[in-house]
Scaffold this motif. Structure first.
Motif, PDB file in Angstrom:
ATOM      1  N   ASN A   1      18.511 -26.146  -5.837  1.00  0.00           N
ATOM      2  CA  ASN A   1      18.276 -26.349  -4.411  1.00  0.00           C
ATOM      3  C   ASN A   1      18.454 -27.806  -3.996  1.00  0.00           C
ATOM      4  O   ASN A   1      18.864 -28.095  -2.859  1.00  0.00           O
ATOM      5  CB  ASN A   1      16.876 -25.857  -4.038  1.00  0.00           C
ATOM      6  CG  ASN A   1      16.596 -25.938  -2.551  1.00  0.00           C
ATOM      7  OD1 ASN A   1      15.680 -26.625  -2.118  1.00  0.00           O
ATOM      8  ND2 ASN A   1      17.394 -25.246  -1.752  1.00  0.00           N
ATOM      9  N   THR A   2      18.178 -28.743  -4.897  1.00  0.00           N
ATOM     10  CA  THR A   2      18.407 -30.153  -4.595  1.00  0.00           C
ATOM     11  C   THR A   2      19.889 -30.428  -4.394  1.00  0.00           C
ATOM     12  O   THR A   2      20.265 -31.388  -3.716  1.00  0.00           O
ATOM     13  CB  THR A   2      17.851 -31.039  -5.721  1.00  0.00           C
ATOM     14  OG1 THR A   2      16.453 -30.782  -5.873  1.00  0.00           O
ATOM     15  CG2 THR A   2      18.050 -32.513  -5.438  1.00  0.00           C
ATOM     16  N   GLY A   3      20.729 -29.596  -4.948  1.00  0.00           N
ATOM     17  CA  GLY A   3      22.172 -29.774  -4.853  1.00  0.00           C
ATOM     18  C   GLY A   3      22.792 -29.125  -3.635  1.00  0.00           C
ATOM     19  O   GLY A   3      24.009 -28.884  -3.612  1.00  0.00           O
ATOM     20  N   TYR A   4      21.978 -28.858  -2.597  1.00  0.00           N
ATOM     21  CA  TYR A   4      22.506 -28.184  -1.401  1.00  0.00           C
ATOM     22  C   TYR A   4      21.738 -28.651  -0.193  1.00  0.00           C
ATOM     23  O   TYR A   4      20.503 -28.675  -0.186  1.00  0.00           O
ATOM     24  CB  TYR A   4      22.364 -26.677  -1.558  1.00  0.00           C
ATOM     25  CG  TYR A   4      23.167 -25.834  -0.604  1.00  0.00           C
ATOM     26  CD1 TYR A   4      24.554 -25.886  -0.586  1.00  0.00           C
ATOM     27  CD2 TYR A   4      22.532 -24.958   0.276  1.00  0.00           C
ATOM     28  CE1 TYR A   4      25.291 -25.081   0.268  1.00  0.00           C
ATOM     29  CE2 TYR A   4      23.265 -24.154   1.132  1.00  0.00           C
ATOM     30  CZ  TYR A   4      24.646 -24.217   1.129  1.00  0.00           C
ATOM     31  OH  TYR A   4      25.377 -23.416   1.980  1.00  0.00           O
ATOM     32  N   CYS A   5      22.450 -29.048   0.845  1.00  0.00           N
ATOM     33  CA  CYS A   5      21.809 -29.486   2.084  1.00  0.00           C
ATOM     34  C   CYS A   5      22.650 -28.972   3.249  1.00  0.00           C
ATOM     35  O   CYS A   5      23.853 -29.246   3.309  1.00  0.00           O
ATOM     36  CB  CYS A   5      21.702 -31.011   2.126  1.00  0.00           C
ATOM     37  SG  CYS A   5      20.985 -31.669   3.650  1.00  0.00           S
ATOM     38  N   VAL A   6      22.027 -28.235   4.162  1.00  0.00           N
ATOM     39  CA  VAL A   6      22.739 -27.669   5.310  1.00  0.00           C
ATOM     40  C   VAL A   6      22.180 -28.280   6.591  1.00  0.00           C
ATOM     41  O   VAL A   6      21.149 -27.839   7.092  1.00  0.00           O
ATOM     42  CB  VAL A   6      22.608 -26.132   5.357  1.00  0.00           C
ATOM     43  CG1 VAL A   6      23.449 -25.564   6.499  1.00  0.00           C
ATOM     44  CG2 VAL A   6      23.033 -25.510   4.043  1.00  0.00           C
ATOM     45  N   PRO A   7      22.827 -29.298   7.147  1.00  0.00           N
ATOM     46  CA  PRO A   7      22.308 -29.948   8.354  1.00  0.00           C
ATOM     47  C   PRO A   7      22.779 -29.260   9.622  1.00  0.00           C
ATOM     48  O   PRO A   7      23.464 -29.839  10.466  1.00  0.00           O
ATOM     49  CB  PRO A   7      22.882 -31.364   8.230  1.00  0.00           C
ATOM     50  CG  PRO A   7      24.199 -31.156   7.549  1.00  0.00           C
ATOM     51  CD  PRO A   7      24.000 -29.999   6.592  1.00  0.00           C
ATOM     52  N   LEU A   8      22.405 -27.993   9.787  1.00  0.00           N
ATOM     53  CA  LEU A   8      22.882 -27.203  10.919  1.00  0.00           C
ATOM     54  C   LEU A   8      21.750 -26.550  11.696  1.00  0.00           C
ATOM     55  O   LEU A   8      21.974 -25.580  12.422  1.00  0.00           O
ATOM     56  CB  LEU A   8      23.867 -26.132  10.426  1.00  0.00           C
ATOM     57  CG  LEU A   8      25.228 -26.660   9.968  1.00  0.00           C
ATOM     58  CD1 LEU A   8      26.055 -25.545   9.342  1.00  0.00           C
ATOM     59  CD2 LEU A   8      25.990 -27.295  11.131  1.00  0.00           C
ATOM     60  N   ALA A   9      20.532 -27.067  11.569  1.00  0.00           N
ATOM     61  CA  ALA A   9      19.424 -26.501  12.339  1.00  0.00           C
ATOM     62  C   ALA A   9      19.650 -26.682  13.834  1.00  0.00           C
ATOM     63  O   ALA A   9      19.187 -25.882  14.645  1.00  0.00           O
ATOM     64  CB  ALA A   9      18.110 -27.162  11.919  1.00  0.00           C
ATOM     65  N   PHE A  10      20.359 -27.742  14.220  1.00  0.00           N
ATOM     66  CA  PHE A  10      20.642 -28.044  15.614  1.00  0.00           C
ATOM     67  C   PHE A  10      22.007 -27.498  16.026  1.00  0.00           C
ATOM     68  O   PHE A  10      22.422 -27.629  17.177  1.00  0.00           O
ATOM     69  CB  PHE A  10      20.595 -29.565  15.816  1.00  0.00           C
ATOM     70  CG  PHE A  10      20.312 -30.016  17.226  1.00  0.00           C
ATOM     71  CD1 PHE A  10      20.115 -29.122  18.266  1.00  0.00           C
ATOM     72  CD2 PHE A  10      20.242 -31.369  17.507  1.00  0.00           C
ATOM     73  CE1 PHE A  10      19.854 -29.559  19.560  1.00  0.00           C
ATOM     74  CE2 PHE A  10      19.977 -31.831  18.806  1.00  0.00           C
ATOM     75  CZ  PHE A  10      19.786 -30.918  19.824  1.00  0.00           C
ATOM     76  N   GLN A  11      22.762 -26.928  15.055  1.00  0.00           N
ATOM     77  CA  GLN A  11      24.107 -26.390  15.290  1.00  0.00           C
ATOM     78  C   GLN A  11      25.064 -27.457  15.831  1.00  0.00           C
ATOM     79  O   GLN A  11      25.985 -27.155  16.595  1.00  0.00           O
ATOM     80  CB  GLN A  11      24.046 -25.191  16.237  1.00  0.00           C
ATOM     81  CG  GLN A  11      23.405 -23.961  15.637  1.00  0.00           C
ATOM     82  CD  GLN A  11      24.230 -23.372  14.502  1.00  0.00           C
ATOM     83  OE1 GLN A  11      25.276 -22.781  14.721  1.00  0.00           O
ATOM     84  NE2 GLN A  11      23.758 -23.520  13.272  1.00  0.00           N
ATOM     85  N   SER A  12      24.854 -28.707  15.445  1.00  0.00           N
ATOM     86  CA  SER A  12      25.759 -29.781  15.834  1.00  0.00           C
ATOM     87  C   SER A  12      26.779 -30.009  14.737  1.00  0.00           C
ATOM     88  O   SER A  12      26.445 -29.974  13.552  1.00  0.00           O
ATOM     89  CB  SER A  12      24.972 -31.079  16.072  1.00  0.00           C
ATOM     90  OG  SER A  12      25.856 -32.170  16.260  1.00  0.00           O
ATOM     91  N   ILE A  13      28.034 -30.247  15.131  1.00  0.00           N
ATOM     92  CA  ILE A  13      29.002 -30.697  14.138  1.00  0.00           C
ATOM     93  C   ILE A  13      28.906 -32.215  14.028  1.00  0.00           C
ATOM     94  O   ILE A  13      28.328 -32.886  14.875  1.00  0.00           O
ATOM     95  CB  ILE A  13      30.436 -30.248  14.478  1.00  0.00           C
ATOM     96  CG1 ILE A  13      30.978 -30.977  15.719  1.00  0.00           C
ATOM     97  CG2 ILE A  13      30.498 -28.749  14.695  1.00  0.00           C
ATOM     98  CD1 ILE A  13      32.460 -30.736  15.983  1.00  0.00           C
ATOM     99  N   GLY A  14      29.435 -32.754  12.946  1.00  0.00           N
ATOM    100  CA  GLY A  14      29.485 -34.195  12.778  1.00  0.00           C
ATOM    101  C   GLY A  14      28.323 -34.806  12.027  1.00  0.00           C
ATOM    102  O   GLY A  14      28.234 -36.027  11.929  1.00  0.00           O
ATOM    103  N   LEU A  15      27.428 -33.984  11.460  1.00  0.00           N
ATOM    104  CA  LEU A  15      26.260 -34.524  10.771  1.00  0.00           C
ATOM    105  C   LEU A  15      26.426 -34.573   9.250  1.00  0.00           C
ATOM    106  O   LEU A  15      25.676 -35.259   8.568  1.00  0.00           O
ATOM    107  CB  LEU A  15      25.012 -33.696  11.097  1.00  0.00           C
ATOM    108  CG  LEU A  15      24.679 -33.443  12.564  1.00  0.00           C
ATOM    109  CD1 LEU A  15      23.285 -32.823  12.690  1.00  0.00           C
ATOM    110  CD2 LEU A  15      24.783 -34.706  13.394  1.00  0.00           C
TER     111      LEU A  15
END
Length: 587
Positions: free
Chosen positions: A439-453
Motif C-alpha cells: 500500500n505504501t507503493g500506491y498513491c491516488v491523488p484523485l479525491a478532488f478529481q483534479s488533473i495535474g496533481l
C-alpha cells in the motif's frame, strides 16, 4: 538526494530575551513532530519557516525542507508524504495569493483526511485594502479544511498547539493563518518554558467494537457462502487481523482504490474493487452474499455507482461515525477500530467454528482460486494491440497502445516502486497495469478529481520512500499544468519516472463529447515536444512511438538514476475501460 535547506541565523538568547511569535510558532511545530516541510517561502512566512527548520537540541539536523516551485506542488507533496508515512507534514506559504495557489492541493488533502498542517502568512487585522487580503478562514473552510489562526501574541502558543493537535488527532488538514502583526509580537515570558517543552500529540487510544457488534459480524460471516472483505485506507493498521478473519470466514479480500496493495501478499485477494477491477474480479464481488468493509467510504468509484452493493448484506466498520452511509446505504454500521474489531471477530468466529478447525470454506473453493488467479492483474488480461506503426519519412507517425506501453514498463521497472496515477482517459493504465509492492507503493491523488496533481504527489511519495522509484502516470494536459516541479525533481536528483500518455488533448472530454459534436477544438491541441521541454529542465527524456523506443528507459534504469526520466509516449487514442464506467454513471 538532498533537500533544499534555508540558511538559519544562529543566535544565543539569554533567558530574558523576548521571543517573537514567529519564532515560537516554528519551534512548537518542530517539537510537536513535523516530519517534513514543503513550501514556497516569501516575506509573510519567512521567519516562522526559518524557526521551524532550525536545528535544536531535540532535532540537531532540523526538520527536512523541500522548496517547491509552486504552492500547489508543495501541498500535493505534503499530502502524498503524509499518506505514505502517516506522519505530520507541513506546508508553508505566503499570505493571500500564496495560500490561494495551494488550494487545489489543500482540497485534495482535506477530502482524503490527510494530517497536513499549512502555515500561512495573513494580512494584519483590518487591512482590507491590502493587495494580499482575502478572508482566509472562509476560503479554507470552503475547501473542506480546518481554519485556525493566531489571534494574539498572548494566545499564539495555545493557538499553534491546538492547530497541530487537530491535524494529528483528528486526521484533518488544518490551515494556521498567521497575521503579520501578530507574528511580530512577543509571547508572554511565562510561556517560554512551554515552547521549549511541548511534545507531540498523543492520538486517542483506538477502541474496538462492542461485544454485541462483534457478535453481529460473526453471525453474518458464519452464515455466508460467498463473503468478501474490503479494506480502505482506514484499514491499513489492521491488515494482519483482517487477513486472519478472512481466512476463518473463507472470505475473498479486495480494497478501495486508495487501499490498493494492502493485501498484496494474500493469495485470495482480488486487487482493487470497483471501477479499476478486472471483469473477472468485478463478477466475484457482485456474486458475494456478505460484504464486510473496513475503513473504506464506499464511494461511486469503489462500488461502480452502487451496483456492487446490491443483492448482499453490507457491514461497514469505521472509527468515524460520519463515514457511515456517506455515499450509499448499508445494512449494518459498526463503530470501532479496524484492526481491533477484526481481531475480536476472528477470535469469536474461530470459537464458533471450533468443530471444523476454526475455519469455514466460504468463497475459498478451488474453482474460485482459479478465477482469482485469472482475474488478478490487468497486465494479464488479453487485448487487441492497436498501436499504429511508424511510417518512414513521417516524423509524426507512430502511436503506441497505452496498455502495451504500461505492461512493458511494468516488466522493466523494479518492484521497489511507488505508483501515482493522474486523472484522465488514460488513468486506468498507470493506475492498474503497473503492479504495486504494497500500500505504501500506491498513491491516488484523485479525491478532488483534479488533473495535474500526480507529478508533485509522486515526488512527495518518493521522499517518503527514498529507496523506491516513483512512477507518475500523467496525461499531456495534467503534465503541462504542473511541469514547473520538474525543476524541483532535477534539483533533488530524484529517481522519478514520469510517463506521459500524450494524445495532444484532454482525452476524457474528447471521448465524452465526440458523439455529440465535431467541435472539439477547445479540448484538442497541436503536438507538443514534451520530451524536449523536460530535457530543458535537466531530465533524461525520451519520445516513445513504438516498443523499440523503450531501450533508452532501460539505460536510465541501469544507470545511477540521479535525475528524473520523462517518457513522452505518443499513444493510440481510444476510450479507456475506466472511462466507460464514468459514462455509464452519467458523468
Amino acid at each position: 538526494m538532498t533537500t533544499t535547506t534555508l540558511q538559519h541565523e544562529t543566535t544565543t538568547k539569554g533567558p530574558q530575551t523576548a521571543m517573537k511569535v514567529s519564532e515560537a510558532v516554528g519551534r512548537i511545530i518542530s517539537r510537536m513532530g513535523a516530519a517534513h516541510v514543503f513550501g514556497v517561502v516569501g516575506s509573510g512566512n519567512f521567519r516562522a519557516t526559518n524557526a521551524l527548520l532550525a536545528p535544536s537540541e531535540q532535532r540537531p539536523d532540523g526538520v527536512p525542507f523541500t522548496a517547491a516551485r509552486h504552492e500547489m506542488g508543495a501541498a500535493c507533496m505534503a499530502d502524498a508524504f503524509s499518506r505514505s508515512t502517516g506522519q505530520l507534514s507541513v506546508v508553508t506559504v505566503h499570505q493571500g495569493c500564496g495560500l490561494s495557489n495551494a488550494l487545489t492541493g489543500i482540497g485534495e488533502a482535506a477530502k482524503s483526511r490527510t494530517p497536513v498542517l499549512v502555515i500561512s502568512g495573513d494580512t494584519p487585522g483590518g487591512q482590507y485594502g491590502s493587495n494580499f487580503y482575502i478572508d482566509q478562514d472562509k476560503v479554507v473552510e470552503g475547501m473542506g479544511a480546518v481554519p485556525e489562526r493566531l489571534y494574539s501574541p498572548a494566545s499564539a502558543v495555545a493557538d499553534t498547539i491546538r492547530a497541530v493537535t487537530r491535524a494529528v488527532n483528528d486526521r484533518r488538514t488544518v490551515v494556521l493563518s498567521m497575521p503579520l502583526d501578530v507574528q511580530e509580537g512577543t509571547i508572554p515570558e511565562g510561556q517560554r518554558a512551554l515552547v521549549d517543552s511541548v511534545t507531540p500529540p498523543v492520538p486517542p487510544t483506538p477502541a474496538g467494537a462492542s461485544p454485541e457488534a462483534v457478535e453481529r459480524i460473526v453471525e453474518l460471516l458464519a452464515g455466508a457462502e460467498r463473503p468478501v472483505i474490503v479494506g480502505g485506507r482506514g484499514a491499513a493498521a489492521g491488515v494482519g487481523p483482517i487477513r486472519d478473519l478472512a481466512e476463518r470466514a473463507g472470505a475473498l479480500l479486495t480494497t478501495s482504490a486508495v487501499g490498493r496493495g494492502l493485501f498484496h501478499e494474500d493469495p485470495w485477494h482480488l486487487d482493487v474493487m470497483g471501477g479499476f477491477s478486472t471483469d473477472g474480479a468485478a463478477e466475484l464481488v457482485r456474486q458475494a452474499d456478505v460484504m464486510l468493509v473496513f475503513g473504506a467510504a464506499l464511494n461511486r468509484w469503489t462500488t461502480r455507482d452502487g451496483t456492487h452493493l446490491r443483492g448482499k448484506t453490507v457491514i461497514q466498520v469505521d472509527d468515524t461515525p460520519a463515514a457511515f452511509g456517506l455515499h450509499y446505504p448499508v445494512d449494518v454500521t459498526i463503530l470501532g477500530d479496524a484492526g481491533l474489531t477484526a481481531s475480536a471477530a476472528a477470535v469469536v468466529l474461530g470459537e464458533r467454528l471450533a468443530s471444523t478447525g476454526g475455519t469455514q470454506t466460504g468463497y475459498r473453493t478451488e474453482e474460485t482460486r482459479a478465477r482469482v488467479a485469472a482475474s488478478l492483474h490487468w497486465r494479464d488480461q488479453p487485448f487487441e494491440d492497436v498501436s499504429e506503426p511508424v511510417v518512414p519519412g513521417d516524423p509524426d507517425s507512430g502511436r503506441i497502445d497505452p496498455r502495451l506501453l504500461t505492461n512493458r514498463l511494468d516488466e522493466m521497472v523494479p518492484m521497489e516502486r511507488v505508483v501515482v496515477p493522474d486523472g484522465g482517459n488514460f488513468n486506468a493504465y498507470p493506475a492498474m497495469h503497473f503492479r504495486v509492492p504494497d500500500n505504501t507503493g500506491y498513491c491516488v491523488p484523485l479525491a478532488f478529481q483534479s488533473i495535474g496533481l500526480a507529478l508533485s504527489s509522486a515526488m512527495g511519495s518518493q521522499l517518503a520512500s527514498p529507496d523506491r522509484i516513483a512512477i507518475a502516470g500523467v496525461g499531456d494536459g495534467g503534465l503541462l499544468m504542473s511541469l514547473v516541479e520538474l525543476e524541483t525533481a532535477v534539483r533533488l536528483h530524484m529517481p522519478l519516472m514520469v510517463v506521459v500518455y500524450n494524445d495532444a488533448a484532454y482525452g476524457a472530454e474528447v471521448h465524452h463529447f465526440v458523439h455529440e459534436t465535431d467541435r472539439l477544438d477547445t479540448v484538442q491541441f497541436p503536438p507538443t515536444d514534451i520530451a524536449a521541454i523536460a530535457a530543458g529542465f535537466g531530465c533524461a527524456a525520451v519520445t516513445v512511438r513504438q516498443e523499440s523506443d523503450l531501450g533508452a528507459v532501460q539505460d536510465w534504469l541501469d544507470g545511477p538514476r540521479d535525475r528524473p526520466i520523462l517518457i513522452d509516449a505518443k499513444i493510440a487514442d481510444f476510450p479507456s475501460w475506466v472511462l466507460a464506467h464514468s459514462f455509464a454513471a452519467g458523468e
